[in-house]
Design a protein around this motif. Structure first.
Motif, PDB file in Angstrom:
ATOM      1  N   LEU A 118       0.834  -1.205   0.000  1.00 58.08           N
ATOM      2  CA  LEU A 118       0.000   0.000   0.000  1.00 58.08           C
ATOM      3  C   LEU A 118       0.868   1.255   0.000  1.00 58.08           C
ATOM      4  CD1 LEU A 118      -2.844  -0.982   2.494  1.00 58.08           C
ATOM      5  CD2 LEU A 118      -3.109  -0.470   0.055  1.00 58.08           C
ATOM      6  N   ILE A 119       1.895   1.272   0.831  1.00 57.66           N
ATOM      7  CA  ILE A 119       2.779   2.439   0.886  1.00 57.66           C
ATOM      8  C   ILE A 119       3.501   2.612  -0.447  1.00 57.66           C
ATOM      9  CG2 ILE A 119       4.883   3.379   1.946  1.00 57.66           C
ATOM     10  CD1 ILE A 119       3.885   2.153   4.609  1.00 57.66           C
ATOM     11  N   GLY A 120       4.055   1.534  -0.973  1.00 53.56           N
ATOM     12  CA  GLY A 120       4.765   1.619  -2.245  1.00 53.56           C
ATOM     13  C   GLY A 120       3.861   2.047  -3.386  1.00 53.56           C
ATOM     14  N   THR A 121       2.667   1.502  -3.433  1.00 52.24           N
ATOM     15  CA  THR A 121       1.719   1.861  -4.491  1.00 52.24           C
ATOM     16  C   THR A 121       1.295   3.318  -4.360  1.00 52.24           C
ATOM     17  OG1 THR A 121       0.941  -0.421  -4.557  1.00 52.24           O
ATOM     18  CG2 THR A 121      -0.480   1.236  -5.567  1.00 52.24           C
ATOM     19  N   TYR A 122       1.048   3.748  -3.133  1.00 55.37           N
ATOM     20  CA  TYR A 122       0.698   5.154  -2.912  1.00 55.37           C
ATOM     21  C   TYR A 122       1.825   6.064  -3.406  1.00 55.37           C
ATOM     22  CZ  TYR A 122      -0.166   9.600  -0.691  1.00 55.37           C
ATOM     23  OH  TYR A 122      -0.345  10.949  -0.480  1.00 55.37           O
ATOM     24  N   GLU A 123       3.056   5.723  -3.052  1.00 57.94           N
ATOM     25  CA  GLU A 123       4.183   6.560  -3.464  1.00 57.94           C
ATOM     26  C   GLU A 123       4.361   6.562  -4.979  1.00 57.94           C
ATOM     27  OE1 GLU A 123       7.087   6.711   0.404  1.00 57.94           O
ATOM     28  OE2 GLU A 123       7.501   5.163  -1.093  1.00 57.94           O
ATOM     29  N   ILE A 162       3.595  -2.604 -11.003  1.00 57.32           N
ATOM     30  CA  ILE A 162       2.818  -1.384 -10.761  1.00 57.32           C
ATOM     31  C   ILE A 162       3.579  -0.172 -11.294  1.00 57.32           C
ATOM     32  CG2 ILE A 162       1.877   0.148  -8.979  1.00 57.32           C
ATOM     33  CD1 ILE A 162       1.238  -2.403  -7.349  1.00 57.32           C
ATOM     34  N   ALA A 163       4.887  -0.149 -11.083  1.00 62.40           N
ATOM     35  CA  ALA A 163       5.700   0.965 -11.591  1.00 62.40           C
ATOM     36  C   ALA A 163       5.613   1.046 -13.111  1.00 62.40           C
ATOM     37  CB  ALA A 163       7.152   0.804 -11.152  1.00 62.40           C
ATOM     38  N   LYS A 164       5.668  -0.090 -13.786  1.00 58.72           N
ATOM     39  CA  LYS A 164       5.567  -0.096 -15.249  1.00 58.72           C
ATOM     40  C   LYS A 164       4.203   0.402 -15.708  1.00 58.72           C
ATOM     41  CE  LYS A 164       8.951  -3.724 -15.953  1.00 58.72           C
ATOM     42  NZ  LYS A 164       9.179  -5.151 -16.172  1.00 58.72           N
TER      43      LYS A 164
END
Length: 175
Positions: A118-123, A162-164
């Motif tokens: 969740l934190i990584g996706t939010y960021e 998700i980053a891609k």
């Protein structure tokens, strides 16, 4: 002295006197993992089962208790409060991004891994000033600190996908 924030009556994200170094931001993420873990285990979980069970352990209550119980003078409090306010507020959007890249049901995910994702996706979605590689690296560091031994494989794979998806131009430019 702080100024009131009409959009946020739970936290004062504009408070002064907090550290702004990379270490302070990393500590904010660590406290946010703990706070989100607590929220996911209690209030959020109960709300999904029965709406009448909601209450008593909202994110702002967790954040206030965390601040009262811990020496947070080396933590970027503004960023901590941003994570604790915005992630629960955007939980459906963030979880849909995570689920689209998972190879299992979200309910099968360990709650610490869930909080880290969740934190990584939010960021990735909302903190565009943080390079995507830094977001991925910080997620790995959170996993080393809190997660299971082999969870880094899942977190790295999901965060990379998700980053891609979310930061396609930045990822493409980095190749």
């Amino acid at each position: 002295m702080t100024t009131p924030n009409p959009q946020n009556d739970q936290f004062d994200i504009n408070e002064t006197g907090y550290k702004t170094s990379h270490t302070a931001v990393r500590k904010a993420r660590r406290f946010a993992v703990q706070g989100l873990y607590e929220w996911l285990m209690t209030d959020y979980r109960f709300a999904k089962q029965r709406r009448d069970l909601l209450g008593g352990n909202e994110p702002h209550t967790i954040a206030a208790r965390t601040r009262a119980d811990n020496a947070m003078h080396t933590v970027h409090l503004g960023y901590y409060h941003e994570l604790m306010r915005n992630i629960p507020a955007q939980i459906d959007e963030l979880e849909s991004l995570i689920v689209s890249q998972l190879d299992r049901e979200l309910s099968k995910l360990d709650i610490i891994e869930h909080a880290i994702l969740l934190i990584g996706t939010y960021e990735l979605k909302h903190s565009l000033h943080i390079p995507y590689k830094v977001v991925l690296d910080e997620a790995m560091k959170l996993n080393v600190h809190f997660g299971a031994t082999d969870a880094h494989k899942l977190i790295n794979a999901v965060m990379d996908k998700i980053a891609k998806n979310v930061r396609q131009p930045e990822v493409q430019a980095d190749k």
